[in-house]
Design a protein around this motif. Structure first.
Motif, short mmCIF file in Angstrom:
data_model
loop_
_atom_site.label_atom_id
_atom_site.label_comp_id
_atom_site.label_asym_id
_atom_site.label_seq_id
_atom_site.Cartn_x
_atom_site.Cartn_y
_atom_site.Cartn_z
N GLN A 207 0.82 -1.20 0.00
CA GLN A 207 0.00 0.00 0.00
C GLN A 207 0.86 1.27 0.00
O GLN A 207 0.44 2.32 -0.48
N LEU A 208 2.08 1.15 0.53
CA LEU A 208 2.99 2.30 0.52
C LEU A 208 3.39 2.66 -0.91
O LEU A 208 3.49 3.84 -1.26
N ILE A 214 0.14 7.22 -6.37
CA ILE A 214 -0.95 8.21 -6.40
C ILE A 214 -0.39 9.63 -6.25
O ILE A 214 -0.87 10.58 -6.87
N ASP A 215 0.67 9.75 -5.45
CA ASP A 215 1.30 11.07 -5.24
C ASP A 215 2.19 11.47 -6.41
O ASP A 215 2.79 12.55 -6.37
N GLY A 216 2.30 10.59 -7.41
CA GLY A 216 3.08 10.91 -8.60
C GLY A 216 4.55 10.59 -8.49
O GLY A 216 5.37 11.11 -9.27
N ALA A 217 4.92 9.73 -7.56
CA ALA A 217 6.33 9.39 -7.39
C ALA A 217 6.80 8.47 -8.52
O ALA A 217 6.12 7.52 -8.89
N SER A 218 7.98 8.75 -9.05
CA SER A 218 8.58 7.90 -10.07
C SER A 218 9.14 6.63 -9.42
O SER A 218 9.14 6.50 -8.19
N PHE A 220 12.20 5.70 -9.21
CA PHE A 220 13.36 6.06 -8.39
C PHE A 220 12.91 6.63 -7.05
O PHE A 220 13.48 6.30 -6.00
N ARG A 221 11.89 7.50 -7.09
CA ARG A 221 11.38 8.07 -5.85
C ARG A 221 10.77 7.00 -4.94
O ARG A 221 10.87 7.06 -3.71
N GLN A 222 10.11 6.02 -5.54
CA GLN A 222 9.54 4.93 -4.75
C GLN A 222 10.63 4.12 -4.06
O GLN A 222 10.50 3.73 -2.89
N VAL A 223 11.72 3.89 -4.79
CA VAL A 223 12.84 3.18 -4.20
C VAL A 223 13.44 3.99 -3.06
O VAL A 223 13.74 3.46 -1.98
N TRP A 224 13.61 5.29 -3.30
CA TRP A 224 14.28 6.15 -2.32
C TRP A 224 13.45 6.37 -1.07
O TRP A 224 13.99 6.39 0.05
#
Length: 317
Positions: A207-208, A214-218, A220-224
């Motif tokens: 869910q994270l 949903i917040d538009g994270a790429s 790379f951002r999801q990994v970080w």
């Protein structure tokens, strides 16, 4: 009047014991699984502690552990008076730091990359190929390195020569020694060490990731912001344990990859202990050097554990 009071005071402890044994009985299967590990550690880790006294005795086979005369700190002084002791300690720390600094993040990177692979067949093939070297002995690994990197007849140098480049002496060469040591160690252990990180990533709440999307994270951002924080606790604990081996650079690897030409930068405590104890028969001296290694490793674990607890609230204890 005092008897009822003492009985009342004993009730909380009795309740605690009752609850404790009740929980143990409820999870008895899990405790049964722990028994082989506990027995193994007791036999191979705690029983041998009786032999530590060899480091403080003039050990003889006739006298044994308890019959040999006491020598005090004689063998510790003997090691520090040895003209190469500083060089051996320095080499051990340098090689261990290079393995820790370069090799420790590699399994994390591999686990994160594999987590981003969607094709399961490709993912399984990569995982299998990365795990296999762990089960290959250093004797086989070094033999393969000798065949592949040989100056004459080695495919790597033949490839360099085909491009008009000079042949390179990769092995037993001070210019390439550290690269060979660290590179072969990473290649052999990266897959095996990544297993725990892959398991930790699999336990992250999906869910994270959905919320991040949903917040538009790429990716790379999801990994970080999701993957790396999710495995941070595991990484800190493993780092603390890895620091405990700072005085152990690896016996088999250094014994096989070190030679007369690289002895100045390749002599380490592990090889020195085995050479002194087995080849030269100086058992008390070897035990003293080995105990010195263990004490420094314990102090390093305690120090790094305390720092980690203050900085990140994550620690072994």
């Amino acid at each position: 009047m005092t008897e009822p009071a003492s009985k009342a005071e004993s009730r909380p402890s009795d309740n605690f014991r009752r609850i404790l044994w009740k929980r143990i009985w409820q999870h008895k299967i899990f405790y049964l699984f722990m028994i082989p590990g506990i027995v193994w550690f007791f036999i191979f880790s705690y029983v041998p502690l009786f032999g530590i006294q060899v480091a403080f005795r003039n050990y003889t086979f006739n006298g044994g552990f308890t019959g040999s005369p006491w020598a005090g700190l004689k063998y510790f002084r003997q090691f520090f008076d040895y003209y190469q002791s500083t060089e051996i300690i320095r080499n051990t720390i340098v090689i261990s730091l290079m393995k820790l600094g370069i090799g420790f993040p590699m399994p994390i990177i591999l686990a994160v990359l594999l987590n981003e692979v969607y094709r399961m067949k490709f993912k399984k093939v990569v995982q299998t190929l990365s795990y296999l070297p762990h089960f290959v002995s250093w004797v086989v690994v070094v033999t393969l390195m000798q065949r592949l990197l040989s100056v004459y007849g080695g495919p790597v140098n033949d490839l360099l020569a085909s491009f008009g480049l000079e042949r390179v002496q990769f092995l037993y060469n001070t210019a390439w020694f550290y690269q060979m040591i660290v590179g072969s160690d990473i290649w052999k252990n990266i897959g095996w060490n990544s297993i725990i990180y892959i398991a930790a990533i699999a336990g992250i709440d999906q869910q994270l990731y959905e919320a991040a999307k949903i917040d538009g994270a790429s990716r790379f951002r999801q990994v970080w912001h999701v993957t790396l924080p999710g495995i941070r606790n595991i990484a800190v604990i493993l780092f603390i344990l890895a620091v405990g081996g700072l005085m152990s650079a690896g016996y088999e690897q250094l014994l096989l990859l070190n030679g007369p030409a690289t002895a100045r930068i390749g002599s380490v405590l592990d090889v020195h202990v085995i050479t002194s104890g087995i080849n030269e028969g100086r058992l008390s001296y070897a035990a003293a050097v080995g105990l010195f290694q263990s004490i420094i490793g314990l102090l390093m674990i305690l120090t790094v554990n305390r720092i980690a607890r203050k900085v990140s609230d994550i620690s072994l204890f």
